[in-house]
Design an enzyme around this catalytic site. Structure first.
Site, PDB file in Angstrom:
ATOM      1  N   GLY A  14     -16.657  30.703  12.657  1.00  0.00           N
ATOM      2  CA  GLY A  14     -15.552  30.010  11.985  1.00  0.00           C
ATOM      3  C   GLY A  14     -16.066  28.810  11.211  1.00  0.00           C
ATOM      4  O   GLY A  14     -17.273  28.531  11.193  1.00  0.00           O
ATOM      5  N   PHE A  15     -15.139  28.105  10.621  1.00  0.00           N
ATOM      6  CA  PHE A  15     -15.500  26.957   9.783  1.00  0.00           C
ATOM      7  C   PHE A  15     -16.233  25.879  10.597  1.00  0.00           C
ATOM      8  O   PHE A  15     -17.400  25.558  10.314  1.00  0.00           O
ATOM      9  CB  PHE A  15     -14.211  26.437   9.140  1.00  0.00           C
ATOM     10  CG  PHE A  15     -14.249  25.034   8.667  1.00  0.00           C
ATOM     11  CD1 PHE A  15     -15.214  24.613   7.754  1.00  0.00           C
ATOM     12  CD2 PHE A  15     -13.301  24.114   9.122  1.00  0.00           C
ATOM     13  CE1 PHE A  15     -15.236  23.297   7.312  1.00  0.00           C
ATOM     14  CE2 PHE A  15     -13.313  22.808   8.685  1.00  0.00           C
ATOM     15  CZ  PHE A  15     -14.290  22.390   7.782  1.00  0.00           C
ATOM     16  N   ILE A  16     -15.601  25.365  11.635  1.00  0.00           N
ATOM     17  CA  ILE A  16     -16.240  24.279  12.408  1.00  0.00           C
ATOM     18  C   ILE A  16     -17.401  24.829  13.237  1.00  0.00           C
ATOM     19  O   ILE A  16     -18.481  24.235  13.285  1.00  0.00           O
ATOM     20  CB  ILE A  16     -15.204  23.562  13.310  1.00  0.00           C
ATOM     21  CG1 ILE A  16     -14.077  22.988  12.439  1.00  0.00           C
ATOM     22  CG2 ILE A  16     -15.875  22.448  14.118  1.00  0.00           C
ATOM     23  CD1 ILE A  16     -12.910  22.401  13.221  1.00  0.00           C
ATOM     24  N   ASP A  35     -17.915  35.839  18.362  1.00  0.00           N
ATOM     25  CA  ASP A  35     -16.806  35.676  17.415  1.00  0.00           C
ATOM     26  C   ASP A  35     -16.259  37.065  17.079  1.00  0.00           C
ATOM     27  O   ASP A  35     -17.036  38.001  16.859  1.00  0.00           O
ATOM     28  CB  ASP A  35     -17.315  34.991  16.137  1.00  0.00           C
ATOM     29  CG  ASP A  35     -16.199  34.398  15.294  1.00  0.00           C
ATOM     30  OD1 ASP A  35     -16.248  33.186  15.025  1.00  0.00           O
ATOM     31  OD2 ASP A  35     -15.290  35.159  14.883  1.00  0.00           O
ATOM     32  N   GLY A  40     -12.855  33.996  11.463  1.00  0.00           N
ATOM     33  CA  GLY A  40     -14.239  33.643  11.117  1.00  0.00           C
ATOM     34  C   GLY A  40     -14.805  34.678  10.170  1.00  0.00           C
ATOM     35  O   GLY A  40     -14.171  35.699   9.902  1.00  0.00           O
ATOM     36  N   LEU A  80     -14.642  27.292  20.920  1.00  0.00           N
ATOM     37  CA  LEU A  80     -13.851  27.045  19.710  1.00  0.00           C
ATOM     38  C   LEU A  80     -12.967  28.218  19.336  1.00  0.00           C
ATOM     39  O   LEU A  80     -12.110  28.079  18.457  1.00  0.00           O
ATOM     40  CB  LEU A  80     -14.777  26.734  18.518  1.00  0.00           C
ATOM     41  CG  LEU A  80     -15.309  25.308  18.391  1.00  0.00           C
ATOM     42  CD1 LEU A  80     -16.449  25.078  19.370  1.00  0.00           C
ATOM     43  CD2 LEU A  80     -15.801  25.039  16.980  1.00  0.00           C
ATOM     44  N   TYR A 153       2.200  26.781  19.681  1.00  0.00           N
ATOM     45  CA  TYR A 153       0.764  26.504  19.528  1.00  0.00           C
ATOM     46  C   TYR A 153       0.391  25.248  20.315  1.00  0.00           C
ATOM     47  O   TYR A 153      -0.581  25.245  21.080  1.00  0.00           O
ATOM     48  CB  TYR A 153       0.445  26.329  18.042  1.00  0.00           C
ATOM     49  CG  TYR A 153      -0.980  25.943  17.761  1.00  0.00           C
ATOM     50  CD1 TYR A 153      -2.041  26.732  18.188  1.00  0.00           C
ATOM     51  CD2 TYR A 153      -1.275  24.772  17.057  1.00  0.00           C
ATOM     52  CE1 TYR A 153      -3.354  26.368  17.929  1.00  0.00           C
ATOM     53  CE2 TYR A 153      -2.573  24.404  16.784  1.00  0.00           C
ATOM     54  CZ  TYR A 153      -3.611  25.203  17.223  1.00  0.00           C
ATOM     55  OH  TYR A 153      -4.906  24.839  16.965  1.00  0.00           O
ATOM     56  N   LYS A 157      -2.170  25.040  23.570  1.00  0.00           N
ATOM     57  CA  LYS A 157      -3.342  24.165  23.663  1.00  0.00           C
ATOM     58  C   LYS A 157      -3.170  23.171  24.814  1.00  0.00           C
ATOM     59  O   LYS A 157      -4.142  22.760  25.443  1.00  0.00           O
ATOM     60  CB  LYS A 157      -3.581  23.430  22.334  1.00  0.00           C
ATOM     61  CG  LYS A 157      -3.943  24.343  21.165  1.00  0.00           C
ATOM     62  CD  LYS A 157      -5.168  25.198  21.423  1.00  0.00           C
ATOM     63  CE  LYS A 157      -6.428  24.599  20.886  1.00  0.00           C
ATOM     64  NZ  LYS A 157      -7.577  25.549  20.924  1.00  0.00           N
TER      65      LYS A 157
END
Ligand code: UDP
Length: 323
Positions: A14-16, A35, A40, A80, A153, A157
């Protein structure tokens, strides 16, 4: 230099996650990525594939035997993998809830035996529509109607955070929790609603920048490079176990001003168009009017001192999108 570690990153394509993988391999660590490539992408990690210290496995964190296998020899886990972005949450609430809560439970269960240090990546969504600013880690979480998918969401979390803290208290697993605030940078996709890459792309191709609502809502945008570096420092700090940290920038900007900045930096002649929230999302969508973290706790822990200004981050995104 400290001894190289073996590290597992879920959601590492993914991005981060991909920026984190880049930093850890540069430190000399052996990086394993799990992943499922749902949000991603191989494009994010293709440059890391030739590195012998980088191993990619396509698979889901919901696959318990696979997760067990992949955590076997590692020294630390960055979790993540999650449903990301308001759009994904609104479009696929059931998958998102299951992925977030069950995925985290499976990760925590897998690291419990050897008490492998694990970091859970949480979110500024946790604070919901609390209007007390800036948000500090002990603050209340304020949510709206159960019929609005967005709050699901935040709840999911929140369950992850409670699970993490319970594994710390009751099982002695060194769990760290980091709440990220609007992280932006190269490789982030605008496909799932994120505002910065969207505006940059729109500006570059001469389309109108789609400001949702009045544009007076604010966010605080942090550079992924600063954030990825800080995640490693938090993980490797002995005092962070069992704690929650906000991580991001404490400089607020309105979405209107973000659009103006991007138009200026790209030299674009695109216009700005205003789209009501109910035209973007259904189900009684509510947007947060302001969002800014109190980052004194992370500053104290690791001397967090971001090196990128918003302008420099936007320039990096523009360069990436123009390439
Ligand atoms: N936003 C916008 N235009 C877009 C995408 C997002 O005006 O094309 C707004 C969105 O309504 C929100 C802010 O930008 O107020 C940040 O949105 P993003 O999805 O990036 O992050 P989050 O809502 O999770 O803070």
């Amino acid at each position: 230099m400290s001894n190289p570690k073996a590290v597992l990153i879920t959601g590492g394509a993914g991005f981060i996650g991909s920026h984190l993988a880049e930093k850890l391999t540069a430190l000399g660590d052996k990086v394993f990525v799990l992943d499922d490539l749902s949000t991603g992408s191989m494009d994010n990690i293709r440059h890391l594939m030739p590195n012998k210290s980088f191993v990619f496995k396509k698979g889901s964190v919901l696959n318990r035997p696979l997760v067990r296998k992949m955590t076997e020899g590692v020294d630390e886990v960055y979790h993540l993998a999650a449903a990301v972005g308001v759009q994904v949450i609104m479009d696929k609430p059931l998958d998102s809830l299951i992925l977030n809560t069950q995925g985290t439970e499976i990760m925590l269960d897998a690291v419990e035996g050897r008490k492998i240090p694990i970091m859970l990546i949480s979110t500024s969504e946790i604070y919901g529509k609390n209007t007390k600013l800036p948000f500090s880690e002990e603050d209340d979480r304020v949510y709206g109607s159960a019929y609005n998918y967005r709050w699901g969401y935040a709840f999911s979390k929140g369950i992850d955070e409670f699970l993490g803290l319970a594994y710390f208290r009751e099982k002695g697993v060194p769990v760290r929790i980091v709440r990220l605030f609007n992280v932006i940078g190269p490789r982030q996709t605008g496909e799932y609603g994120m505002v910065a890459p969207r505006f940059v792309r729109q500006a570059l191709v001469g389309e109108s920048l789609t400001v949702h609502g009045t544009g007076r809502q604010t966010r605080s945008f942090a550079d992924v490079d600063d954030v990825a570096g800080a995640l490693i420092k938090i993980m490797r700090h002995s005092k962070s176990a069992g704690k929650i940290y906000n991580l991001g920038s404490d400089e607020e900007i309105s979405i209107n001003n973000l659009a103006k900045k991007i138009l200026k930096l790209t030299g674009s002649s695109s216009k700005v168009s205003y789209v009501p929230h109910d035209k973007v999302y259904s189900n009684g969508f509510e947007d947060m009017q302001r969002r800014r973290p109190d980052i004194s706790k992370v500053k104290e822990l690791i001397n967090y001192n971001p090196k990128h200004s918003l302008d420099s981050t936007l320039k990096r995104i523009i360069a990436h999108e123009s390439a």
